[in-house]
Design an enzyme around this catalytic site. Sequence first.
Site, PDB file in Angstrom:
ATOM      1  CE  LYS A   1      -3.869   0.766   0.677  1.00 38.06           C
ATOM      2  NZ  LYS A   1      -4.665   0.617   1.892  1.00 38.06           N
ATOM      3  CG  HIS A   2      -0.569   4.665  -0.093  1.00 37.80           C
ATOM      4  ND1 HIS A   2      -1.052   5.455  -1.124  1.00 37.80           N
ATOM      5  CD2 HIS A   2      -1.650   4.264   0.610  1.00 37.80           C
ATOM      6  CE1 HIS A   2      -2.364   5.534  -1.036  1.00 37.80           C
ATOM      7  NE2 HIS A   2      -2.752   4.817   0.008  1.00 37.80           N
TER       8      HIS A   2
ATOM      9  CG  ASN B   1      14.615   6.498   9.958  1.00 35.58           C
ATOM     10  OD1 ASN B   1      15.580   6.309   9.244  1.00 35.58           O
ATOM     11  ND2 ASN B   1      14.598   7.453  10.885  1.00 35.58           N
TER      12      ASN B   1
ATOM     13  CG  HIS C   1      14.690   7.890   1.394  1.00 33.16           C
ATOM     14  ND1 HIS C   1      13.857   8.454   2.315  1.00 33.16           N
ATOM     15  CD2 HIS C   1      15.780   7.449   2.079  1.00 33.16           C
ATOM     16  CE1 HIS C   1      14.415   8.385   3.530  1.00 33.16           C
ATOM     17  NE2 HIS C   1      15.577   7.771   3.401  1.00 33.16           N
TER      18      HIS C   1
END
Length: 610
Positions: free
Chosen positions: A288-289, A450, A610
Amino acid sequence: MAHILQAVEGAAVDTVKVTRALLSVSDKDGLVELATSLASHGVELLSTGGTAKAMRAAGLTVTDVSEYTGFPEMMDGRVKTLHPSVHGGIMHVRGNEEHEEAMKSQGMKAIDLVVLNLYPFEATVAKGSGFDTCIENIDIGGPSMLRSSAKNHKYVTICTSPEQYPAVMAEMKANDGCTTLGTRRTFAAAAYALSAAYDSAISSWFCGELGSAAPVTSRVYHREMGLKYGCNPQQKAAGVYSLSGRDLPFTVLGGVPGYINLLDATNAWQLVKELKAATGLPAAASFKHVSPAGAAVAVPLSEEEIAAYEVGTVEMTPTAIAYIRARNADPMSSFGDFAAVSDVVDEATAKVLKREVADGIIAPGYEPAALEILKKKKGGKFIVLEAKPDYEAPAGEFREVYGVGFYQDRNSVAFGKDNLKDVRTKSTLPEEAQRDLVVASICAKYTQSNSVGYAKRGQMVGVGAGQQSRVDCVKLAARKVSVWWLRHHPKVQGLQFKDGTKRQDRVNARVRYIEGDITASERPAWESNFEAKPEALTAEEKDAFLAELSGVSLSSDAFFPFRDSIDHASKVGVSYVAQAGGSVADEQVIAACDEYGMSMAFTGIRLFHH
């Protein structure tokens, strides 16, 4: 000539009669068919070398470029099309009196169609050829004609791929031997993209040979499909592109994927592929996302897990087990997930997906019965992607943010049990713990940083993503571990739902029962799910049940800067820890693990994402 009569100086005309074509290709696919079609329209064929030979062998009449220019090929073929008669024939502006007079005085003739491929430079490099051989396979005449033709696309058609031949033949047949401006513009754009990609490949290779990074990088992408919008509806211009020279790592078998769907799919597929390689077990993920809500490998389910996860009568094949585990790490967050499975999807796994609220799946293949089930889900809107297991991602990755380009080597480190050998505590890591730490570490590798992940019995039981403070990440994921474990509590299992209560409503109602902070306004709707008002699950009952939890593994994508993360992890049954190490507080963290009887390994690898 027909096209000259239609032309006014500087103006583009819609249809241009093709009277003369220059063909010079290394890829002979479709060549004879195209040339035969051109000849049927009375087009004069110019050509060079092997291309001319192939057409003559098919019985076609061909004029050598050297005969057309009056200048022989020389220097091992390095000089053959680099001649004013070639480029003048391509570049002159039809209808321009000065240009037409120059053509006449120099004995030049118009060239209205150019068909060419470039020397296979990248293929030569891929073979491991030597420096000089690669240099010899840099095309000069081809790119020159390509750019000349594309620039003068008002009047000239440039074909650079056999895939374009059918469109040219069909268009000329429909337009009495003419091509249209729309096609010429489309082909010109493709030609410039090919030229840019070709030069980029040469530049990257050359700089690599010199042992330096390319001072300028050009990357060419080919549009594969449009998307409804990007991350948000107001970002209306959106699409999916493949890197020039590469296919997409998947094909679409069903549904219409969106921007975020495909980000989830490409990350999830990498996760499960790596999990399977590291453990040898079928793996699954629920995304999800662009972060996993859960991930797991196919460890058999216990009777308690079968009850807590509402498995029902589904056949428990390895792939089905892997996805059931992945989905049940955090089934509330997995609502509307994108699934990934490392192995061919069988009918049992498809039946599990059929009953869940999910957007799509990516897997390396599908059994026919499974594909039929999935293509019917959501009225045909369920997204089914078939991953290409042999796809090799580029070694480097680029991204663009706010007009700034970023580059890094792809994080291709393959995490496995060998990364857990540096145990810094008094206790050791048993085999089962090593497996769970591998699962948690690979999951963290594909979670927005993180990040930390808790795992037990081959399954993520809590994932914490994207927190600025590591201890907050540990706490967030630990709360999910608590909810996961309390779903096994007899009181939770004993909740009596009304007939007809939807599966996801049961999931959500159980979580709210465990959390216990139901507001007065929320309570009536929540209680309406049950046959009778449930007896509260007290704080004391929760604490007592949580005290029974042990053997949980915790992995962090980077080092723990303080011991507070270990202190908090001790509250949810953590017995085993993996972290990168390298903090000034390492000794304090090791001491904390020893106090709680935890085993901890330093992996030496940071896994930020990231």
